[in-house]
Design an enzyme around this catalytic site. Structure first.
Site, PDB file in Angstrom:
ATOM      1  CE1 TYR A 174      -0.544  -2.517   0.726  1.00  6.26           C
ATOM      2  CE2 TYR A 174      -2.044  -0.669   0.431  1.00  6.26           C
ATOM      3  CZ  TYR A 174      -1.239  -1.439   1.246  1.00  6.26           C
ATOM      4  OH  TYR A 174      -1.132  -1.128   2.586  1.00  6.26           O
ATOM      5  CE  LYS A 178      -2.035  -4.482   3.033  1.00 10.85           C
ATOM      6  NZ  LYS A 178      -1.331  -5.303   4.036  1.00 10.85           N
TER       7      LYS A 178
HETATM    8  P1  NAD Z   1       7.212  -0.410   6.399  1.00 11.15           P
HETATM    9  O1  NAD Z   1       7.807  -0.398   5.053  1.00 11.15           O
HETATM   10  O2  NAD Z   1       7.717   0.561   7.408  1.00 11.15           O
HETATM   11  O3  NAD Z   1       7.309  -1.857   7.038  1.00 11.15           O
HETATM   12  C1  NAD Z   1       7.112  -3.049   6.324  1.00 11.15           C
HETATM   13  C2  NAD Z   1       8.161  -4.049   6.752  1.00 11.15           C
HETATM   14  O4  NAD Z   1       7.923  -5.297   6.058  1.00 11.15           O
HETATM   15  C3  NAD Z   1       9.599  -3.606   6.402  1.00 11.15           C
HETATM   16  O5  NAD Z   1      10.425  -3.611   7.545  1.00 11.15           O
HETATM   17  C4  NAD Z   1      10.038  -4.613   5.365  1.00 11.15           C
HETATM   18  O6  NAD Z   1      11.435  -4.919   5.415  1.00 11.15           O
HETATM   19  C5  NAD Z   1       9.186  -5.846   5.708  1.00 11.15           C
HETATM   20  N1  NAD Z   1       9.064  -6.766   4.583  1.00 11.15           N
HETATM   21  C6  NAD Z   1       8.813  -6.463   3.285  1.00 11.15           C
HETATM   22  N2  NAD Z   1       8.797  -7.568   2.534  1.00 11.15           N
HETATM   23  C7  NAD Z   1       9.021  -8.632   3.375  1.00 11.15           C
HETATM   24  C8  NAD Z   1       9.090 -10.039   3.210  1.00 11.15           C
HETATM   25  N3  NAD Z   1       8.958 -10.585   2.003  1.00 11.15           N
HETATM   26  N4  NAD Z   1       9.308 -10.805   4.303  1.00 11.15           N
HETATM   27  C9  NAD Z   1       9.480 -10.257   5.530  1.00 11.15           C
HETATM   28  N5  NAD Z   1       9.428  -8.929   5.742  1.00 11.15           N
HETATM   29  C10 NAD Z   1       9.202  -8.117   4.681  1.00 11.15           C
HETATM   30  O7  NAD Z   1       5.624  -0.188   6.183  1.00 11.15           O
HETATM   31  P2  NAD Z   1       4.402  -0.148   7.222  1.00 11.15           P
HETATM   32  O8  NAD Z   1       3.586   1.034   6.891  1.00 11.15           O
HETATM   33  O9  NAD Z   1       4.868  -0.338   8.620  1.00 11.15           O
HETATM   34  O10 NAD Z   1       3.560  -1.421   6.755  1.00 11.15           O
HETATM   35  C11 NAD Z   1       3.182  -2.491   7.602  1.00 11.15           C
HETATM   36  C12 NAD Z   1       1.881  -3.097   7.126  1.00 11.15           C
HETATM   37  O11 NAD Z   1       0.826  -2.169   7.322  1.00 11.15           O
HETATM   38  C13 NAD Z   1       1.851  -3.459   5.643  1.00 11.15           C
HETATM   39  O12 NAD Z   1       1.141  -4.663   5.464  1.00 11.15           O
HETATM   40  C14 NAD Z   1       1.082  -2.317   5.037  1.00 11.15           C
HETATM   41  O13 NAD Z   1       0.490  -2.671   3.817  1.00 11.15           O
HETATM   42  C15 NAD Z   1       0.080  -2.052   6.128  1.00 11.15           C
HETATM   43  N6  NAD Z   1      -0.570  -0.754   6.069  1.00 11.15           N
HETATM   44  C16 NAD Z   1       0.106   0.371   6.412  1.00 11.15           C
HETATM   45  C17 NAD Z   1      -0.557   1.584   6.391  1.00 11.15           C
HETATM   46  C18 NAD Z   1       0.106   2.850   6.827  1.00 11.15           C
HETATM   47  O14 NAD Z   1      -0.583   3.885   6.897  1.00 11.15           O
HETATM   48  N7  NAD Z   1       1.397   2.839   7.133  1.00 11.15           N
HETATM   49  C19 NAD Z   1      -1.902   1.659   5.986  1.00 11.15           C
HETATM   50  C20 NAD Z   1      -2.558   0.491   5.627  1.00 11.15           C
HETATM   51  C21 NAD Z   1      -1.879  -0.712   5.693  1.00 11.15           C
END
Ligand code: NAD
Length: 303
Positions: A174, A178
Site C-alpha cells: 500500500y 501510494k
Molecule cells: P472504503 O473501503 O470505504 O472505500 C473504497 C471504495 O473503493 C469501496 O467502495 C470499494 O468498493 C471501492 N473499490 C475497491 N476496489 C475497486 C475497484 N477495483 N474498482 C472500483 N472500485 C473499487 O475506503 P476509504 O477509506 O473511503 O478509501 C478511499 C481512498 O482513500 C483509498 O484510495 C484509500 O487508500 C484512501 N485513503 C483513506 C484513508 C482513510 O483514513 N480512510 C487514509 C489514506 C488514504
C-alpha cells in the site's frame, strides 16, 4: 441543493470507488456544488474480494434525491479497457469530462516477510495501476479535446496516504502504491499543463471501513460525542471540491493533506544537501564526510 454560485456548476466528474467511504462523501459534496457524477464502484468487500451494484446505485439515488445528476458505473479500475469505458460513459451521458478523482482501493496488510505475491500484486494493481489506467484515458481524452480547439480546465485528483509518505510498517504494498501515485501526480502535472489540465493528490485521514477494519488503528478514528467529529469522511471532501474547481487553476503537481480541521501541504521531494568534490569519491572518503549531509537515520513518523 445550495443556492448561489456553485463551485462546480456544469462540470462532469468521474469518482472511482465512490459507492462508500471517502469517495461517496466526495460524490455528494461535488454534486452539491453542481457537478454531474459518474459514480464508479465495483462494490467489493473491504479487502477487495467480491463485487456488488448496491453501493454505486445507492449513491446515485442519494445524488438524485438532492436534485443532482449521476450515473452508476460498476467497472473495476484494474481493467484498462473498463477505465476507458468510464471516460466514454461520462462523455455519452453528460457530454464531457472535466474531473477524474482516483479514489478506489483496498488494503491487504502484512509485514514484508509474510506478504504473498497475490497480496502485493492486488494492492499495487488497485491503487497504482488503477490510478494510472483512469488517468491515462482521461489524459488522452483531454489531449484530443485540446487538439480539437475546445477549451479545457481538466483536473486529476488522486489519493495518496500518510502510509506512503511516512513508510508505514505492515503496508509495503500500500505504501509503495501510494507514494507511486505521488510520482504519477507530478508527472501528470508536467505532461498535461500545456493541455489545460492540473493533477494533484490528496492525503486524507478519516473513519471509513478501510480504517476501522485495519488492526491497530484503535480509538483515534472513533466519533467523539459532543465534540467536532474530526474523523468524519465529510471533512476531507471540501479539499477535493476546491481542487476540482477553476479556483485551483494554479495548484499543480502537489500533495495536500486534510484530516479533521487540519489542511496541510507536503513538500515535494527536494534535494537536501550536496557535497561536490569534482572527482570520483572513495568509500573511505564517503565514510569520513557523510556526517556533513546531516542526520541520515530512519525518518520520524510524527505528523
Ligand atoms: P472504503 O473501503 O470505504 O472505500 C473504497 C471504495 O473503493 C469501496 O467502495 C470499494 O468498493 C471501492 N473499490 C475497491 N476496489 C475497486 C475497484 N477495483 N474498482 C472500483 N472500485 C473499487 O475506503 P476509504 O477509506 O473511503 O478509501 C478511499 C481512498 O482513500 C483509498 O484510495 C484509500 O487508500 C484512501 N485513503 C483513506 C484513508 C482513510 O483514513 N480512510 C487514509 C489514506 C488514504
Amino acid at each position: 441543493m445550495a443556492k448561489g454560485k456553485r463551485m462546480l456548476e456544469g462540470k462532469v466528474a468521474i469518482i472511482t470507488g465512490s459507492g462508500r467511504g471517502l469517495g461517496r462523501s466526495h460524490a455528494l459534496a461535488m454534486a452539491a456544488e453542481g457537478a454531474k457524477i459518474v459514480v464508479n464502484d465495483l462494490g467489493g468487500e473491504w479487502d477487495g474480494t467480491g463485487q456488488a451494484k448496491g453501493p454505486a446505485d445507492d449513491v446515485v439515488k442519494e445524488i438524485k434525491a438532492m436534485g443532482g445528476d449521476a450515473v452508476a458505473n460498476f467497472e473495476s479500475v484494474t481493467d484498462f479497457n473498463a477505465a476507458k469505458k468510464m471516460v466514454d460513459m461520462a462523455v455519452s451521458k453528460f457530454g464531457r469530462l472535466d474531473i477524474m478523482v482516483n479514489n478506489a482501493g483496498f488494503l491487504r496488510d502484512k509485514m514484508t516477510f509474510n506478504m504473498t505475491k497475490e497480496e502485493w500484486d492486488a494492492v499495487i494493481e488497485v491503487h497504482l495501476t488503477g490510478t494510472f489506467y483512469c488517468g491515462r484515458h482521461a489524459c488522452a481524452y483531454w489531449r484530443e479535446q485540446h487538439k480539437a480547439g475546445n477549451p479545457i480546465n481538466g483536473r486529476i485528483i488522486s489519493t495518496m496516504s500518510h502510509a506512503g509518505l511516512l513508510g508505514n510498517i505492515g503496508q509495503p504494498n500500500y505504501a509503495s502504491a501510494k507514494l507511486g501515485i505521488g510520482a504519477l501526480t507530478m508527472v501528470w502535472g508536467r505532461e498535461m499543463e500545456k493541455y489545460g489540465v492540473t493533477a494533484n493528490a490528496i492525503v486524507p485521514m478519516a473513519r471509513t471501513r478501510m480504517t476501522t477494519q485495519t488492526a491497530g488503528l484503535g480509538g483515534m478514528f472513533e466519533k467523539k460525542e459532543g465534540a467536532f467529529d474530526d474523523m468524519a469522511p465529510e471533512n476531507v471532501s471540501p479539499l477535493v471540491v476546491f481542487l476540482a474547481s477553476d479556483a485551483a487553476q494554479n495548484i499543480n503537481g502537489r500533495w495536500l493533506s486534510i484530516r479533521g480541521g487540519k489542511l496541510e501541504s507536503w513538500l515535494p521531494p527536494q534535494l537536501a544537501k550536496v557535497i561536490d568534490i569534482g572527482r570520483k569519491w572513495t568509500p573511505q572518503e564517503i565514510a569520513q564526510r557523510i556526517k556533513e549531509l546531516g542526520d541520515l537515520s530512519l525518518p520520524s513518523m510524527a505528523i
